[in-house]
Design a protein around this motif. Structure first.
Motif, mmCIF file in Angstrom:
data_model
loop_
_atom_site.group_PDB
_atom_site.id
_atom_site.type_symbol
_atom_site.label_atom_id
_atom_site.label_comp_id
_atom_site.label_asym_id
_atom_site.label_seq_id
_atom_site.Cartn_x
_atom_site.Cartn_y
_atom_site.Cartn_z
ATOM 1 N N THR A 1 0.926 -1.332 -0.294
ATOM 2 C CA THR A 1 0.162 -0.196 0.219
ATOM 3 C C THR A 1 1.152 1.261 0.039
ATOM 4 O OG1 THR A 1 -2.037 -1.412 0.569
ATOM 5 C CG2 THR A 1 -2.006 1.172 1.355
ATOM 6 N N ALA A 2 1.761 1.297 1.075
ATOM 7 C CA ALA A 2 2.506 1.824 1.022
ATOM 8 C C ALA A 2 3.357 2.764 -0.808
ATOM 9 C CB ALA A 2 3.986 1.865 1.828
ATOM 10 N N ILE A 3 4.426 1.647 -0.962
ATOM 11 C CA ILE A 3 4.762 1.957 -2.594
ATOM 12 C C ILE A 3 4.300 2.296 -3.494
ATOM 13 C CG2 ILE A 3 5.777 0.873 -3.873
ATOM 14 C CD1 ILE A 3 7.474 -1.041 -2.202
ATOM 15 N N ILE B 1 3.688 3.619 9.265
ATOM 16 C CA ILE B 1 2.112 3.007 9.424
ATOM 17 C C ILE B 1 1.043 4.197 9.304
ATOM 18 C CG2 ILE B 1 2.144 2.423 11.396
ATOM 19 C CD1 ILE B 1 0.458 -0.489 10.264
ATOM 20 N N PHE B 2 1.463 5.393 10.808
ATOM 21 C CA PHE B 2 0.463 6.443 10.864
ATOM 22 C C PHE B 2 0.142 7.367 9.236
ATOM 23 C CE2 PHE B 2 2.424 4.761 14.753
ATOM 24 C CZ PHE B 2 1.129 4.677 15.462
ATOM 25 N N ALA B 3 1.682 8.083 9.070
ATOM 26 C CA ALA B 3 1.486 8.489 7.951
ATOM 27 C C ALA B 3 0.860 7.947 6.698
ATOM 28 C CB ALA B 3 3.069 8.921 7.604
ATOM 29 N N MET B 4 0.722 6.567 6.783
ATOM 30 C CA MET B 4 -0.067 6.056 5.275
ATOM 31 C C MET B 4 -1.530 6.057 5.578
ATOM 32 S SD MET B 4 0.440 2.356 3.772
ATOM 33 C CE MET B 4 0.721 1.550 5.341
ATOM 34 N N THR B 5 -2.083 5.286 6.879
ATOM 35 C CA THR B 5 -3.040 5.685 7.082
ATOM 36 C C THR B 5 -3.471 7.034 7.492
ATOM 37 O OG1 THR B 5 -2.478 5.643 9.899
ATOM 38 C CG2 THR B 5 -2.965 3.186 8.550
#
Length: 556
Positions: free
Chosen positions: A408-410, A431-435
């Motif tokens: 998901t991040a990539i 993970i916090f930045a992504m969500t």
């Protein structure tokens, strides 16, 4: 010579380990317990009182080990994978139970898997399932050798191949070897549930001597340092999460990393909760927390499955896994050696030392703790069931995490308009930045709360399990409710090791101490492999002669 004389003699069933009969150390081996406490306490005092000297000496040892023992770590981990495969496929071994023939598992499959995953690797998923594929997407041996483009579309699957290598079958094989050896000799031979018992086919009754206490002392130190490594990563991420949900910006430095105050506050929360859980034992607090964090993990994974680019994640999982399995024989045995030119060969050697060798040392340092814990919760299961459950199942769980969280991040950075929001965040904050990017401020905050709670349960599970296992080793394998002051001591000591090393040298200091502590135990694990194979071979001969192969504990 008569048949009676040719019959295989009965295996060693008694291994006396001296323990104190009264006083503060009643029930404990004083030599192992006191020496372990002095070693860990000395490390904390040294790191705090002489931080520059400690950092310099540790760095020197670390450089020496990475330069001279990299190939040792590579080949040892390859051997663990091969031994696990062999034991699962070997009919005489695969059907043997870890325990008496009539024993049945104490825990359900879900609780067993939950405790195993939570204690073994779970907390690392929340940091590295996102951060590591991102790192390898930008650089890995394929990029260094010119076979792929950094951050290019042709490098996506390589990012997963290398991530799967570090968190897949090799990691869990090292845990399985330790768990099998300890469980086999404790529950089929009736020997104490401690490290030295796994070496009885090689050294026999000599393992009762005081000089052999060094084996258990090494296991205690390796366990503390290995768990400190995991807690170090987790504390950094826990602080980032608390800042995200609004506990306070004072938890972070201006650079966005955990402040000294943030580290101390986080450790007080985590180690306080873990010590209380450890006091309640495996069947209560640890089991309950493990089931909770597995449920929250499934929820978080379901979120990524539903809301990410599902096709991207599925391709990363299945095609990446296929590439990993095909490349595994080569990956397991490849040792990169530099030539001093500063070119690709040196870069490959540096990459392997900073990634693969570091991970192999981490898993070895973690093995006495996870192995003993696995043995404790796996009584009544067959060796084949144990290998499939302790190697294949959790490795697949790791692959799913990496594919959908890291994928998901990539994908968001490549095509979703993230524009560096995720890649630019610290490892613990990714993970916090992504969500937050995916959900927005309000829903992102709610998801951050879920992740912080999940992280907390994983950290507490790892810490309280480690405290109980260290106490078991110190108590000569006694699994019962050992003295509460010692549980409290090791809970405090573990927190102080993490705090001291984080405050004087950051995660690098913990990594360095852990790599050093893992080296002697890697030799112990090789001997455990040899001893286990020898014991099973001899049991197969005894069985063919109609002899007994499983022996209850004395007095049972």
């Amino acid at each position: 010579m008569s048949n009676v004389n040719r019959r295989m003699r009965e295996p060693l069933r008694v291994l006396p380990i001296k323990t104190a009969e009264r006083g503060f150390y009643s029930g404990f081996n004083v030599d192992v317990t006191v020496t372990g406490k002095l070693a860990v306490g000395g490390l904390v005092l040294w790191a705090v009182a002489f931080p520059e000297n400690a950092g310099s000496v540790l760095a020197g040892f670390n450089s020496f080990i990475l330069s001279h023992f990299a190939s040792w770590y590579i080949y040892v981990m390859a051997a663990f994978v091969l031994v696990c495969i062999g034991l699962a496929l070997w009919p005489a071994a695969g059907r043997l139970k870890i325990g008496q023939d009539g024993d049945t598992p104490e825990f359900s499959n879900f609780s067993w898997f939950s405790m195993m995953f939570g204690a073994g690797i779970g907390v690392g998923m929340l940091t590295w399932a996102v951060a590591e594929p991102v790192y390898h997407f930008q650089n890995n041996p394929d990029v260094i050798q010119g076979l792929a483009t950094a951050a290019g579309a042709n490098n996506v699957l390589n990012a997963y191949k290398w991530s799967y290598l570090h968190w897949g079958f090799s990691a869990w094989a090292s845990y399985a070897i330790a768990g099998l050896a300890l469980g086999f000799f404790a529950y089929r031979r009736g020997l104490p549930l401690t490290i030295r018992s796994a070496l009885t086919p090689l050294f026999g009754s000599r393992l009762s001597g005081w000089t052999v206490h060094l084996i258990d002392i090494v296991a205690v130190i390796a366990t503390i340092l290995g768990v400190a490594q995991t807690l170090g990563f987790g504390v950094e991420q826990f602080v980032a999460g608390m800042a995200r949900i609004g506990i306070g910006g004072w938890l972070l430095t201006d650079e966005g990393t955990a402040s000294a105050t943030g580290i101390i506050v986080a450790l007080l929360i985590i180690m306080g909760a873990s010590t209380l859980s450890a006091l309640s034992g495996v069947g209560k607090g640890i089991k309950w927390l493990s089931n909770l964090n597995m449920g929250l993990s499934i929820f978080l994974l379901a979120f990524f499955l539903i809301f990410d680019a599902t096709g991207f994640g599925i391709r990363a999982l299945f095609v990446g896994l296929w590439d990993y399995v095909l490349a595994l024989p080569e990956l397991l045995f490849t040792v990169y050696r530099g030539d001093g030119s500063g070119g690709a060969a040196d870069k490959l050697e540096d990459w392997q030392g900073g990634w693969s060798v570091f991970y192999w040392a981490w898993w070895v340092a973690f093995a006495p703790f996870v192995g003993l814990f696995l043995a404790r919760i796996s009584r009544g299961r067959t060796i084949r069931e144990f290998v499939l459950g302790a190697v294949i199942a959790p490795a697949i769980m790791c692959f799913v995490w990496f594919a959908f969280a890291g994928g998901t991040a990539i994908d968001l950075e490549m095509t979703g308009g993230a524009n560096g929001v995720i890649f630019g965040a610290s490892d613990g904050d990714k993970i916090f930045a992504m969500t937050n990017f995916m959900l927005g401020d309000v829903l992102g905050w709610m998801m951050a709360v879920v992740i912080v709670v999940l992280l907390m349960t994983y950290l507490v599970t790892s810490a309280d399990s480690a405290v109980l296992i260290v106490n078991t080793i110190n108590a000569a394998g006694d699994e019962g409710p050992t003295a509460r002051p010692h549980i409290v001591f090791w809970g405090v000591a573990l927190g102080m090791v993490v705090a001291a090393l984080l405050l004087v040298g950051g995660l690098k200091a913990i990594q360095t101490a852990m790599v050093i502590g893992a080296l002697p135990f890697s030799l112990v694990m090789v001997l455990m492999c040899i001893a286990l194979i020898k014991a099973i071979l001899r049991d197969s001969i005894r069985a063919s002669q109609g002899g007994q192969t499983a022996f209850p504990e004395r007095g049972a």
